[in-house]
Structures are given as structure tokens and as C-alpha cells.
Scaffold this active site. Structure first.
Site, mmCIF file in Angstrom:
data_model
loop_
_atom_site.group_PDB
_atom_site.id
_atom_site.type_symbol
_atom_site.label_atom_id
_atom_site.label_comp_id
_atom_site.label_asym_id
_atom_site.label_seq_id
_atom_site.Cartn_x
_atom_site.Cartn_y
_atom_site.Cartn_z
ATOM 1 N N ASP A 20 0.865 -1.188 0.000
ATOM 2 C CA ASP A 20 0.000 0.000 0.000
ATOM 3 C C ASP A 20 0.900 1.235 0.000
ATOM 4 O OD1 ASP A 20 -1.618 2.171 0.475
ATOM 5 O OD2 ASP A 20 -2.778 1.216 2.085
ATOM 6 N N HIS A 135 -5.496 12.167 13.708
ATOM 7 C CA HIS A 135 -6.596 11.999 12.749
ATOM 8 C C HIS A 135 -7.700 11.085 13.276
ATOM 9 C CE1 HIS A 135 -4.283 14.088 9.755
ATOM 10 N NE2 HIS A 135 -3.305 13.198 9.763
ATOM 11 N N ASP A 172 2.074 19.275 13.150
ATOM 12 C CA ASP A 172 2.114 18.281 12.072
ATOM 13 C C ASP A 172 1.613 18.959 10.781
ATOM 14 O OD1 ASP A 172 1.906 14.943 11.782
ATOM 15 O OD2 ASP A 172 0.635 16.056 10.371
ATOM 16 N N HIS A 174 -0.348 17.820 8.558
ATOM 17 C CA HIS A 174 -1.735 17.484 8.231
ATOM 18 C C HIS A 174 -2.685 18.081 9.265
ATOM 19 C CE1 HIS A 174 0.700 14.115 6.473
ATOM 20 N NE2 HIS A 174 -0.090 14.350 5.435
ATOM 21 N N TYR A 305 8.122 11.567 8.163
ATOM 22 C CA TYR A 305 8.394 10.369 7.363
ATOM 23 C C TYR A 305 9.745 10.377 6.669
ATOM 24 C CZ TYR A 305 3.576 10.226 8.623
ATOM 25 O OH TYR A 305 2.428 10.248 9.375
HETATM 26 N N1 Q9C Z 1 -0.210 12.203 -0.546
HETATM 27 C C1 Q9C Z 1 -0.012 11.590 9.855
HETATM 28 O O1 Q9C Z 1 0.890 12.288 9.477
HETATM 29 N N2 Q9C Z 1 -2.049 10.048 3.058
HETATM 30 N N3 Q9C Z 1 -0.884 11.043 9.022
HETATM 31 C C2 Q9C Z 1 -2.109 11.288 2.364
HETATM 32 C C3 Q9C Z 1 -1.344 12.400 0.293
HETATM 33 C C4 Q9C Z 1 -2.396 10.005 4.435
HETATM 34 C C5 Q9C Z 1 -0.797 11.294 7.614
HETATM 35 C C6 Q9C Z 1 -1.780 11.088 0.920
HETATM 36 C C7 Q9C Z 1 -1.445 10.732 5.336
HETATM 37 C C8 Q9C Z 1 -1.735 10.491 6.785
HETATM 38 C C9 Q9C Z 1 -0.166 11.291 11.300
HETATM 39 ZN ZN ZN Z 2 1.045 14.336 9.387
#
Ligand code: Q9C
Ligand code: ZN
Length: 649
Positions: A20, A135, A172, A174, A305
């Protein structure tokens, strides 16, 4: 009081078992990379290590539904195919047989951290956890998050510790929509999130991530969203967002605890965020938060990441929690237009709910120097007559000029050794025969003959020794007490020495002398320094710190004159916050009739302790707000960190 580091290696167990591309970035190495780097830097060893415990189901129930907790519990016995099928029912989620255990450890780690801070075992700390949490929703996993670690920690702080005001800062990249949903009608939790948004074209693609989502019901104004509409936001953008949006609100809110949803996907190199902020920026963000809530800051890992960037940013955060000064920020300190648009629209959305934002430039400001002032106040004094020279040219002439003003009469100076601060002062510098320092000091004394020679030589020698120690990096900060009549001479010596030491030293000099002598003077910019909390904060956050962050000084001299008019907590806050832009190199010059308590309180903040709380917010007077707006309007073309809205042309 120290810094806790909460961790458990079992949290490296959960991992993606199938293909994935969206989820593969959330992997165990995130934790091991961060921890390895903390060890290599000697930071882990300086922390109180706490082994994470599992949260109880009752604790999970503080924000999650019983059915959802059961559903996650049952994933422990599922096979790979079933796990994959269940994961597919959520957005950007994978389950692993260890997920329930890991996610309970992640919540438990956040709770242990909050307990350690609120019971006074430590001042602050970091929980290194996965899976992340922000989230996650009452009955849904989302975006790699299973249980909402920070939201549960906030609910626990309210329920078990009786707190009434908790600030959550979600840096963060997001939007932590899970936290927003859980507290959107709750005025006891102020939730701030900045996030990559791109006008709604970035995950999680929510309308309610925009700046006009401000909470509802009793919670109106307690949700603060700052959507970034472009990638590439950097140090200047992040610091500007804190100074102009988050911190005014946060001081007005006056939190008892700060929780940080500390995701580092907002740092440079991260594939998700695509932002430009360097790891050092997180040291500054941390330091800016440590002036709140008596320094009670609990950071909990969320995203991040890019392993290198993550590990380095985690180190910067922990180092700052431990009290070390933040390293200088790289790059030009100029926020981009898109960032200013975002900050402005968030300020506009929040202004109806916060007094501290109503002071900002909601009305047009003069964009070029004018010769008459707004009603009620004389114009701020710029050198060379009333408002005929910009502060920038005043600054450059100041830096070109080693001798700033005619040598004042010289009187004995005293270098004060405060208990909590490392000042390596020799017993008597003037006894060291033939030292360069001695010659310099004597040359100084010869130039000012009416001196009580011995005392002055000793005192100035100590001052010079301290300054050299700071400029060479052996001593980070210091305090010098002088008799009032010697203050100008001491400043003169300090500035001349700073400018002559090595090449291209940049010195920021704040001269706070009280009403009788135009309170605040910086780069020869003068403005009244309000003593009412609200006015004082607007001046610090809206003027002093933006100038300081834009100027990036090698050294800050804060001179507190006899009538400086600041209360201890105000002086401590100012001194503490100036450590940021100066790499910690702050020299406080106190005139002797300041109370010994003031020296003590400043020594502690220069050592990295949190300043005491300012207490309830009182709004700035219209005159102070007007004077500040006027000055900013004149300076912001030159000093871009002063801007909190985009330029119209
Ligand atoms: N390229 C946290 O950082 N995917 N969650 C997004 C966009 C999900 C991030 C795809 C990213 C979740 C905790
Ligand atoms: Zn994030």
C-alpha cells in the site's frame, strides 16, 4: 525540574503487512531513527526515561466509543487478509496484530507524560510513539491514527487533574481533524493546527480545515486553523504564524498545560509535507511555547516520514525542552505572500473572538513615513529629527559606527555572578599582566581619567571577560549589575566590544529606561513600552520579536534602566523570548537599584527555565495599540517579519 522521554520498544511492532504505497511511509524505523539520534547526541541520557504503559479501556473511552474500542481490540486475532479488508474500511489505515497493543502504549505514553508534568516530576517532555493519533475520531481510525493520543491526554488532564484550559498545538503538516471534531464545542481546549491545504486539494480534503472553521457553540473561537495554500513554507513562515497568530491567542487564553501534536512531516525533506522548515525551526517553536503554562509542555509524536529530518527535528525539540538555547535559523527571514495571506485570513476569522487580535492592523496603516502622527501621541522618534529617516538607515549607520555616542562619564561597574548561571569570571582580570584584555581595559580607563581606577578596571574587566566568553561561545548568557550612573558607560563598553570582536557582529540593543526617557529604544526606534499585559505582549510579539528574528543578532543586550517599569514576570518573559533569535546570547544589564529578585528571576530564565505566568490578560490601551500600529506600518517594508498580512502592491 527535568525533561521526560516516554517510550516503549514494543511500539516498533506494528507495520504494514501488504502493499500500500500510501501507508508504507508509516514504519517502525521512524521510532528507532529518532531514538538512535537522541542517544548519539547524548540527549536521551539527559532525560528522565519513562517506560510507556498501556492505556486502560476506560481511558480510551474518554474520547472513543465502546464499539470502536472493541473493534480495534478484535483485530489482535485477525489474519492478514481480514486485517487488510478491515483496514480498507478506513482512509489511509493499516491494522497489524500488534496494533491494539501499540496504540494503547501510545496513549499510555501520552498519559504518563501528562501525569509526570502535572505532578511536578518533570517540567516537560516528549512521548515517542506510534501509531500517531491526531486523525483518529470517536469511532474511526484515519490517516495512520488508531486512538487519539493527544485528545485522550487532554481529556485526562481535565478529568484527572482538574485543568480548565489546555492548549493543543498541532504542528504536524496534516490537519488533525480528529482533535478538532472531539473538542469543537469545548472552550476548555484551544486547538491550533496549521496544515498543508492547497485550497482543499490536499488530504484529507476537508472544508472544515479552512481558516473559517473556528469551533461552535461554547467552543466558538477555540478552534484555530491555519491552512497553507502552497508547499515550501519555511522558517520565516512558521515563526511568523506563531508570533502573529498563535501566541497572541495563547497568552490571552492563558493555558495551564500545552500539548503538542508534534508531527515532523512539516519539516524539510518530508515527502508528505513538501515544506522547507529546517529542524532548527522546531527548537524555536518549542522555545516559543515554553513561555506558556509555566513551561508545562508535553510533546507527543505524530507524523514525520523523512527519517533524517525526523530524527534531527526530534533532537532539536528535546534539546530545547532540556533548556538549551535554540540554534540560529538559516535562510532569509521573510515570510512568503501565500503564508501572509493564510495568516491574515486566520487572524480575520479569529478576531471576533479574541481581544489580542483586535489590536492588529484591521484598518489601513501608513505605508510610508509621514510627518504627522496619529491623534493622541507624538510620532515615534527616529534619528535625525522627527520621522525623516527610516529605521533601516538608522540601523546601518549604527552598525557602521563603532562609537555610538559621546563617551559618558565612567563609574564603577559590577559584574554580578548569579547562582544559577555559569559566569566564569576570574577573581580579578586586571591582575593578569600583559593580557590583551588588561591593555584594552586600561586604554579605556586612560580615556576617562576621572575614574576610581581600581574599581573600574576590575568591573569593566569582568564585563569584557563575560562578553568575550559569550562571543566566543564559552558562556551563553549573563547578567551585569551597574550603579545607575554607570549604565551608559557599561552599555557603551559592551556595544563597542561586541562590534569590535571578530568580524560582522550584529548586536540588538534594547534600552528600557522608563517613561522619562522614551521607554523602548531599538536600532534607535523608540516606542512607549506599555506596562499593561496586553499592550506589553503586543509590543513584544508584534514588534520586538519580529525585528529580532528579522535581524538575527549575534548578541542581544537588554538594558533595564532605573525606571524600566516592568514587573518581574514581564522582564523575565522578554528576556526569555529574546534568547530565541540570539542563539541564547543575551546579556542583561541591570542598574543597581533593580531588586535582587529581578537578577535572580532573569538568571533563571537565561538558564532555560520557564518565565512565571503573566496572569490574566488585560487589553492594550487604544493609544498603545495605535502607536504600535503606526510604528509597524513604518517599519514593515524593511523588516518583513513585522508583516502579518500580504502587501497590497
Ligand atoms: N499524498 C499523519 O501524518 N495520506 N498522518 C495522504 C497524500 C495520508 C498522515 C496522501 C497521510 C496520513 C499522522
Ligand atoms: Zn502528518
Amino acid at each position: 525540574m527535568g525533561t521526560a522521554l516516554v517510550y516503549h520498544e514494543d511500539m516498533t511492532a506494528t507495520r504494514l503487512l501488504w502493499d500500500d504505497p500510501e501507508c508504507e511511509i508509516e514504519r517502525p524505523e521512524r521510532l528507532t531513527a529518532a531514538l538512535d539520534r537522541l542517544r548519539k547526541c547524548g540527549l536521551e541520557q539527559r532525560c528522565l526515561r519513562l517506560s510507556a504503559r498501556e492505556a486502560s479501556e476506560e481511558e480510551l473511552g474518554l474520547v472513543h466509543s465502546p464499539d470502536y474500542v472493541s473493534l480495534v481490540r478484535e483485530t489482535q486475532v485477525l489474519g492478514k487478509e481480514e486485517l487488510q479488508a478491515l483496514s480498507g474500511q478506513f482512509d489511509a489505515i493499516y491494522f497489524h496484530p500488534s496494533t491494539f497493543h501499540c496504540a494503547r502504549l501510545a496513549v499510555g505514553a501520552a498519559l504518563q507524560l501528562v501525569d509526570a508534568v502535572l505532578t511536578g516530576v518533570v517540567q516537560n517532555g516528549l512521548a515517542l510513539v506510534r501509531p500517531p493519533g491526531h486523525h483518529s475520531q470517536r469511532a474511526a481510525a484515519n490517516g495512520f491514527c488508531v486512538f487519539n493520543n493527544v485528545a485522550i491526554a487532554a481529556a485526562h488532564a481535565k478529568q484527572k487533574h482538574g485543568l480548565h484550559r489546555i492548549l493543543i498545538v498541532d504542528w504536524d503538516v496534516h490537519h488533525g481533524q480528529g482533535i478538532q471534531y472531539l473538542f469543537e464545542d469545548d472552550p476548555s481546549v484551544l486547538y491550533f493546527s496549521w496544515h498543508r491545504y492547497e485550497h482543499g486539494r490536499f488530504w484529507p480534503f476537508l472544508r472544515e480545515s479552512d481558516a473559517d472553521a473556528v469551533g461552535r457553540g461554547q467552543g466558538l473561537g477555540f478552534t484555530v486553523n491555519l491552512p497553507w495554500n502552497q508547499v515550501g513554507m519555511g522558517n520565516a513562515d512558521y515563526v511568523a504564524a506563531f508570533l502573529h497568530l498563535l501566541l497572541p491567542l495563547a497568552f490571552e487564553f492563558d493555558p495551564e498545560l500545552v500539548l503538542v501534536s508534534a508531527g515532523f512531516d512539516s519539516a524539510i525533506g518530508d515527502p508528505e509535507g513538501q515544506m522547507q522548515a529546517t529542524p532548527e525551526c522546531f527548537a524555536h517553536l518549542t522555545q516559543l511555547l515554553q513561555v506558556l503554562a509555566g513551561g508545562r509542555v508535553c510533546a507527543v509524536l505524530e507524523g514525520g516520514y523523512h527519517l533524517e529530518s525526523l530524527a534531527e527535528s526530534v533532537c532539536m525539540t528535546v534539546r530545547t525542552l532540556l533548556g538549551d538555547p535554540a540554534p540560529p535559523l538559516s535562510g532569509p527571514m521573510v515570510p512568503c505572500q501565500s503564508a501572509l495571506e493564510s495568516i491574515q485570513s486566520a487572524c480575520a476569522a479569529q478576531a471576533p473572538h479574541w481581544k489580542s487580535l483586535q489590536l492588529q492592523d484591521v484598518t489601513p496603516v501608513p505605508t510610508s513615513p509621514s510627518t504627522h502622527s496619529p491623534e493622541g501621541r507624538p510620532p515615534p522618534l527616529l534619528p535625525g529629527g522627527p520621522v525623516c529617516k527610516t529605521a533601516a538607515s538608522a540601523l546601518s549607520s549604527l552598525l557602521d559606527q563603532p562609537c555610538l555616542y559621546p563617551a559618558p562619564p565612567l563609574c564603577p561597574a559590577v559584574a554580578l555572578t548569579a547562582p544559577d548561571i555559569t559566569l566564569v569570571l576570574p577573581p580579578d582580570v586586571t591582575q593578569q599582566e600583559g593580557s590583551a584584555l588588561n591593555e584594552e581595559t586600561e586604554a579605556w580607563a586612560r580615556a576617562h581619567e576621572s575614574l576610581a581606577q581600581d574599581e573600574t578596571l576590575t568591573a569593566l574587566g569582568k564585563l569584557l571577560y563575560l562578553l568575550d566568553g559569550m562571543l566566543d561561545g564559552q558562556v551563553s548568557s549573563g547578567i551585569v549589575a551597574t550603579p545607575p550612573s554607570a549604565a551608559a558607560a557599561t552599555l557603551d563598553v559592551a556595544i563597542q566590544r561586541g562590534l569590535s570582536h571578530g568580524a560582522q557582529r550584529r548586536i540588538l540593543w534594547l534600552n528600557i529606561r522608563g517613561k522619562e526617557a522614551a521607554a523602548l529604544s531599538m536600532f534607535q526606534v523608540s516606542t512607549p513600552l506599555p506596562v499593561v499585559t496586553g499592550g506589553f505582549l503586543s509590543c513584544i510579539l508584534g514588534l520586538v520579536l519580529p525585528l529580532a528574528y528579522g535581524f538575527q543578532p549575534d548578541l542581544v543586550l537588554v538594558a533595564l534602566g532605573p525606571a524600566h517599569g516592568l514587573q518581574g514576570p514581564h522582564a523575565a518573559l522578554l528576556t526569555s523570548m529574546l534568547r530565541g533569535p540570539a542563539g541564547g546570547r543575551v546579556l542583561a544589564l541591570l542598574e543597581e537599584d533593580s531588586t535582587p529578585q529581578l537578577a535572580g528571576i532573569l538568571a533563571r530564565v537565561l538558564h532555560g527555565e520557564a518565565p512565571p505566568s503573566l496572569g490574566p490578560y488585560s487589553v492594550a490601551s487604544p493609544e498603545d495599540a495605535q502607536a504600535l500600529r503606526y510604528l509597524r506600518g513604518q517599519l514593515e517594508r524593511q523588516w518583513k517579519m513585522l508583516q502579518c498580512r500580504p502587501q497590497t502592491r
